[in-house]
Every structure is written in structure tokens, then in C-alpha cells.
Design a protein around this motif. Structure first.
Motif, PDB file in Angstrom:
ATOM      1  N   HIS A   1      -7.359   6.660  -2.544  1.00  0.00           N
ATOM      2  CA  HIS A   1      -7.960   5.856  -3.611  1.00  0.00           C
ATOM      3  C   HIS A   1      -9.281   6.462  -4.067  1.00  0.00           C
ATOM      4  O   HIS A   1      -9.623   6.393  -5.262  1.00  0.00           O
ATOM      5  CB  HIS A   1      -8.179   4.429  -3.113  1.00  0.00           C
ATOM      6  CG  HIS A   1      -8.615   3.480  -4.191  1.00  0.00           C
ATOM      7  ND1 HIS A   1      -8.018   3.425  -5.433  1.00  0.00           N
ATOM      8  CD2 HIS A   1      -9.614   2.551  -4.217  1.00  0.00           C
ATOM      9  CE1 HIS A   1      -8.612   2.500  -6.178  1.00  0.00           C
ATOM     10  NE2 HIS A   1      -9.587   1.966  -5.458  1.00  0.00           N
TER      11      HIS A   1
ATOM     12  N   PHE B   1       0.569   3.943  -3.058  1.00  0.00           N
ATOM     13  CA  PHE B   1       0.078   5.311  -2.849  1.00  0.00           C
ATOM     14  C   PHE B   1       1.197   6.302  -2.523  1.00  0.00           C
ATOM     15  O   PHE B   1       0.926   7.455  -2.204  1.00  0.00           O
ATOM     16  CB  PHE B   1      -0.967   5.327  -1.733  1.00  0.00           C
ATOM     17  CG  PHE B   1      -2.242   4.612  -2.093  1.00  0.00           C
ATOM     18  CD1 PHE B   1      -3.112   5.159  -3.019  1.00  0.00           C
ATOM     19  CD2 PHE B   1      -2.556   3.393  -1.519  1.00  0.00           C
ATOM     20  CE1 PHE B   1      -4.289   4.504  -3.353  1.00  0.00           C
ATOM     21  CE2 PHE B   1      -3.727   2.731  -1.851  1.00  0.00           C
ATOM     22  CZ  PHE B   1      -4.602   3.275  -2.773  1.00  0.00           C
TER      23      PHE B   1
ATOM     24  N   LEU C   1       0.825  -1.204   0.000  1.00  0.00           N
ATOM     25  CA  LEU C   1       0.000   0.000   0.000  1.00  0.00           C
ATOM     26  C   LEU C   1       0.859   1.254   0.000  1.00  0.00           C
ATOM     27  O   LEU C   1       0.558   2.237  -0.699  1.00  0.00           O
ATOM     28  CB  LEU C   1      -0.932   0.000   1.214  1.00  0.00           C
ATOM     29  CG  LEU C   1      -2.114  -0.974   1.159  1.00  0.00           C
ATOM     30  CD1 LEU C   1      -2.833  -1.020   2.509  1.00  0.00           C
ATOM     31  CD2 LEU C   1      -3.092  -0.590   0.057  1.00  0.00           C
TER      32      LEU C   1
ATOM     33  N   HIS D   1      -5.199   5.455   3.001  1.00  0.00           N
ATOM     34  CA  HIS D   1      -5.248   4.826   1.684  1.00  0.00           C
ATOM     35  C   HIS D   1      -6.648   4.944   1.077  1.00  0.00           C
ATOM     36  O   HIS D   1      -6.796   5.120  -0.143  1.00  0.00           O
ATOM     37  CB  HIS D   1      -4.832   3.363   1.796  1.00  0.00           C
ATOM     38  CG  HIS D   1      -3.505   3.156   2.464  1.00  0.00           C
ATOM     39  ND1 HIS D   1      -3.394   2.835   3.787  1.00  0.00           N
ATOM     40  CD2 HIS D   1      -2.244   3.261   2.003  1.00  0.00           C
ATOM     41  CE1 HIS D   1      -2.113   2.731   4.108  1.00  0.00           C
ATOM     42  NE2 HIS D   1      -1.391   2.991   3.045  1.00  0.00           N
TER      43      HIS D   1
END
Length: 525
Positions: free
Chosen positions: A156, A141, A137, A152
Motif C-alpha cells: 500500500h 493486493f 486484503l 500489505h
């Protein structure tokens, strides 16, 4: 985070299940606030990436209906929890598509663009995310630091927004104070024309009964501009976001105009790193037992509790040593037989493992800065202290080291020690510092350098410092503050100084209560 569906189905509802999912289902009152802010038209297309019990979806539909009975508002709601999905489908919410899936695994290209994202994402802490998943993750990101799963989700969700769209995210209150919260918000500054983080009007009553003090990120007009900085404030029950800086306190501004940042008059850095305090720090009795000469040690301060006045001298440290405090640092000029024998408790393997031993040459000699003029207490409950040191005393990295610029006068150094004890200084500290575990106020080097120091020639003198020092050593910090307050406030505000100071005192009480109320939620989320 990968969570097996069958394992979830076998888990009974309760704290363990909620903890695994990071579930804090949205209270209705908070859902209504977000919907009132986020739903602008009856045709809004709404994304709910972690639907939970459906509170946000229902509030959005209700808000759209309030705008017009002919609402065409549509909602797409995700959740990873099969029990939550079953409950949502059972509610038969109109114009709502319910999808059982991990939102982070969804491709934005598979869906139409949304006008608004209303979200209460999982509050899973950074350390609770499996390491492999956490690494993936972070890479995906481009995130650094201890970011929880909610970060996150925020990032997203941006892929699903249309230009001009908006997001309203419930987040842990720690987002206001932590580095990763600030990093996320500053990143969003470059993507929205309006952005802020706002405290909720009251501590939410979560479905899990957890003591989480939430906040909400409101970001508007995606892709239509940027902002230089984000707002901080609170949101009312009528969904009005009020920035703290809208009501500027002119009295505080007047005091601030008489200040300079600590970092402008001094170098603030970490104290000495020993590599192993329980060996390199010792009492006078320890020194004698080891048979080490006085030339093998130097005086050192390592704990805030050892700072009992405005200054710290060698005699103070000797008295503390008698009380059992380790106020001597092993700092030999040569690796004599007795020094070698004493340090034999540190194995060759440990010397290879501890990075500080490997970095310094020779390994047994602690690296010290040239000057230690004062120390700064960076972990505090009632605000930080700057304490002036007698020549020859050093400090460990449990305190920040302060070395004044060569041209800084004695009066200005005294001011650095006393400003933080004033009501104004303590209030400024609440605004600059960050909340840590247990509701403590923490100052990394960057924050410590920002703290204001009053620059009022002739006021901060030896006489004033002696009065304050006496009060502190008599365990009467309140009197110490009163002495400083009267001196500076009378100078700046004349006959109305008491009323101005009472106003600052009230603001300080409010700020401290807010900070301490978050003591249950200061883990890195």
C-alpha cells in the motif's frame, strides 16, 4: 485489520495489547540506521505509516537536521492506536502531522507524494488476521500464501511514493526465508531500480521485549527501472547495506563447478500419501494380529530417525519393526475379507471426507510411484540426508522420494548420498533451504532439486560409502563428515585442503547459528 478504538482504550499497556496491534516499537539504534539510509535531503517528505512511539519520525528529523540546520523535512505519521497518537502529539515533534487512522484504509490520492517511506509495520501473523479481513486484503493486493499484515503495508505504501522515491521497512527476519517474503521481494523487483533485504547488525531490543529477529527491506528509485533479483546481506550501524554475494568465496566456487543439481540427475517428488498413516502403516506385530499375509504389505520408511546409515535395506526395516517402528505399508492386491475387516475402522464418512481416499481407485490401495531409489529428509536440524533404498522399499510423504535418471551411474548415486554429509554440502544446504519452526531447515521440492551433488568420478565408490555408513550407524556423524571431507577436499585443493575446509567449517557454524537464532520467529508473519 479492524480494531475497535474503545476496546483499545480499555486495554492496559502490555503483552496482550502489543500482540493485538502487532506492535514492536522501533529501538532508537535501528531507527537511526533507517533514517541515515532513507533521508537524503533536508527537504525530504517522509511517510511513517505505523508511527508507534515516534522513534522513526524523531530519527528522520534528527538526520535532516544533521544535513542542514535549516531543514524543511516534513513527516506524515499514522497510527491506529489512540494511546500511541496521544503520546506522539504530546511530543510536539516539529513539522510532523500525526493522524489517528488505519493506514491501509487511507487513499493515496488524499496526500501529496512522498520521497521516502520509513516504516516498522505491524507484525501480525497471517493466521491472527480475521478471516474476512484476510480474504479482502488478499483480493485487494493480489496476494497468495501466508502473508502477514506487514506485506500489505509495504504494497500500500507504494501508492504514496513519488517516482524515484524509496522505502525502508523493518520486517520479520522470516521474510528472508519464507515463500511469501520471496514473493513480495520479487514483486518489488519490477518496481524499483535497487532492492535488497538485509539482516540487522544485532537482534533488536523491542519495546515489548519480544524475541523477534528483524530485517530491513531497502528499495530505491521507485519507477525508474527494474532489477533481475534482490540482494541479501546485512546492514551496518552506519547504514551501509552489504550484500553477501559481494565477497565471493573462490574456494566454494571451485567446488560448485564440480557439482550438478540433484534435480538434474534425479526426479524428486513427494512420497506416498496413505490418507491415514495410523491405519495403513503397521509393525510386524500389527500385521500378525490382523491376520494379514505377507503379500498384503510392503516395506516402507516414514521417519528420518529410521535412516541410520547411507543405505536402508529390508533387514534394517525388520529390526526397526521389532523396536516398534511401523515399517510395513498395507498394500493388498485384493480387498479380501481380512483386509476389509482391518480397514473397517475407517468409516464411510471418513472415506468421503479424505480427499486422498476419493482420488484413488480403489480407495484402499495407496498410490505408489514406479521407483523409489532414495529418500530425502526435508525437515532437518543439521542438514538434509539422501539415503539410498534397497529395491522394493517405498516412503511416505514425510520424506521426499528420489528416483535417479536411468543413465546415472552407481558412483553418482553414492555421491548424491554423501555430498550432503560433507562440510561443503551442509554449507550449501544452509544457503538453499529455508528456516522453519524451531529453527529447523526445511526443503520443499524446489529447494531439494537445487542441492548440489559433486561429480567426481572414482572418488565416490563403494569403499568410501561403507566407511561412512559404518560411522553413521555407530552414531558418529562427525567422523563420517571427516572421511568425506578428506576425500574430496584433498582431491580439489591438494596440500592446502585442511585450511580450506576449516574456512568452510567456520562459515557453516556461523550459518547454523544465524538460522537457529531465528527459532522463536519462524511462524508465518
Amino acid at each position: 485489520m479492524k480494531i475497535e478504538r474503545e476496546a483499545l482504550l480499555k486495554m492496559a499497556p502490555g503483552a496482550a495489547r502489543a500482540k493485538l496491534l502487532g506492535s514492536f516499537y522501533t529501538p532508537d539504534v535501528i531507527a537511526r540506521i533507517l533514517a541515515r539510509w532513507g533521508i537524503r535531503t533536508t527537504a525530504d517528505q517522509v511517510l511513517e505509516p505505523s508511527a508507534g512511539n515516534g522513534a522513526l519520525a524523531k530519527a528522520a528529523l534528527q538526520r535532516a537536521h544533521e544535513l542542514s540546520t535549516g531543514s524543511t523535512c516534513r513527516i506524515t505519521a499514522f497510527d491506529i492506536d489512540p494511546a500511541a497518537i496521544q503520546n506522539l502529539r504530546g511530543q510536539r515533534l516539529p513539522r510532523t502531522t500525526v493522524i489517528e487512522a488505519d493506514f491501509l484504509a487511507q487513499a493515496a490520492t488524499s496526500f501529496p507524494k512522498f520521497d521516502v517511506v520509513l516504516a516498522n509495520p505491524p507484525f501480525n501473523r497471517n493466521h491472527s488476521i480475521p478471516e474476512e479481513r484476510r480474504t479482502a486484503l488478499r483480493r485487494r493486493f493480489n496476494i497468495h500464501g501466508a502473508s502477514g499484515l506487514w506485506v500489505h503495508f509495504v504494497l500500500h505504501s507504494l501508492d504514496f511514493l513519488r517516482k524515484g522515491g524509496r522505502i525502508a521497512f523493518i520486517v520479520p527476519r522470516t521474510a528472508i526465508f519464507t515463500k511469501h517474503g520471496d514473493a513480495l521481494l520479487r514483486r518489488l523487483c519490477g518496481q524499483f531500480a535497487s532492492l535488497g533485504i538485509y539482516e540487522l547488525p544485532a537482534r533488536p531490543v523491542w519495546s515489548s521485549r519480544a524475541e523477534e529477529a528483524g530485517a530491513v527491506i531497502l528499495a530505491d528509485r521507485y519507477g525508474e527501472g527494474v532489477v533481475g533479483d534482490y540482494e541479501r546481506g546485512f546492514i551496518t550501524e552506519d547504514a551501509v547495506a552489504v550484500a553477501h554475494n559481494r565477497a565471493v568465496n573462490e574456494n566454494v566456487l571451485k567446488i560448485q563447478r564440480q557439482c550438478v543439481p540433484l534435480g538434474e540427475i534425479a526426479d524428486v517428488s513427494i512420497g506416498a500419501v496413505t490418507g491415514r498413516n495410523n491405519v495403513f502403516l503397521m509393525t510386524e506385530a500389527d500385521r500378525r494380529l490382523a491376520g494379514l499375509g505377507r503379500n498384503a504389505v510392503i516395506p516402507i520408511v516414514s521417519k528420518s530417525v529410521q535412516l541410520r546409515g547411507t543405505t536402508l535395506g529390508v533387514d534394517d526395516l525388520r529390526k526397526l519393526s521389532v523396536e516398534g517402528h511401523k515399517t510395513l505399508l498395507l498394500y493388498p492386491t485384493r480387498f479380501s475379507k481380512r483386509v476389509r475387516t482391518y480397514l473397517s475402522v475407517i468409516s464411510d464418512e471418513e472415506r468421503e471426507e479424505v480427499v486422498w481416499f476419493r482420488k484413488r481407485h480403489p480407495w484402499w490401495r495407496v498410490q505408489l510411484a514406479e521407483r523409489y531409489d532414495a529418500v530425502f529428509t526435508y525437515m532437518n536440524d543439521a542438514g538434509p540426508r539422501v539415503v539410498l533404498l534397497e529395491n522394493g522399499i517405498v516412503c511416505t510423504n514425510t520424506l521426499h522420494r528420489v528416483a535417479f535418471r536411468a543413465h546415472i551411474s552407481r558412483d553418482q548415486r553414492i555421491s548424491a548420498a554423501l555430498t550432503g554429509l560433507s562440510t561443503f554440502g551442509q554449507l550449501a544446504a544452509e544457503q538453499v533451504g529455508r528456516v522453519y519452526g524451531g529453527g529447523l531447515l526445511k526443503f520443499e521440492l524446489a529447494e531439494a532439486r537445487k542441492l548440489p551433488v559433486l561429480s567426481l568420478p572414482a572418488l565416490f565408490n563403494e569403499s568410501l560409502m561403507k566407511q561412512v555408513d559404518k560411522a553413521l550407524r555407530g552414531n558418529n556423524k562427525r567422523h563420517a563428515t571427516e572421511v568425506i571431507d578428506e576425500t574430496i577436499m584433498r582431491k580439489l585443493f591438494g596440500s592446502r585442503w585442511k585450511s580450506v575446509n576449516a574456512e568452510l567449517s567456520q562459515d557453516l557454524v556461523i550459518a547454523r547459528n544465524e538460522r537457529r537464532s531465528a527459532s522463536n520467529t519462524q511462524g508465518e508473519m
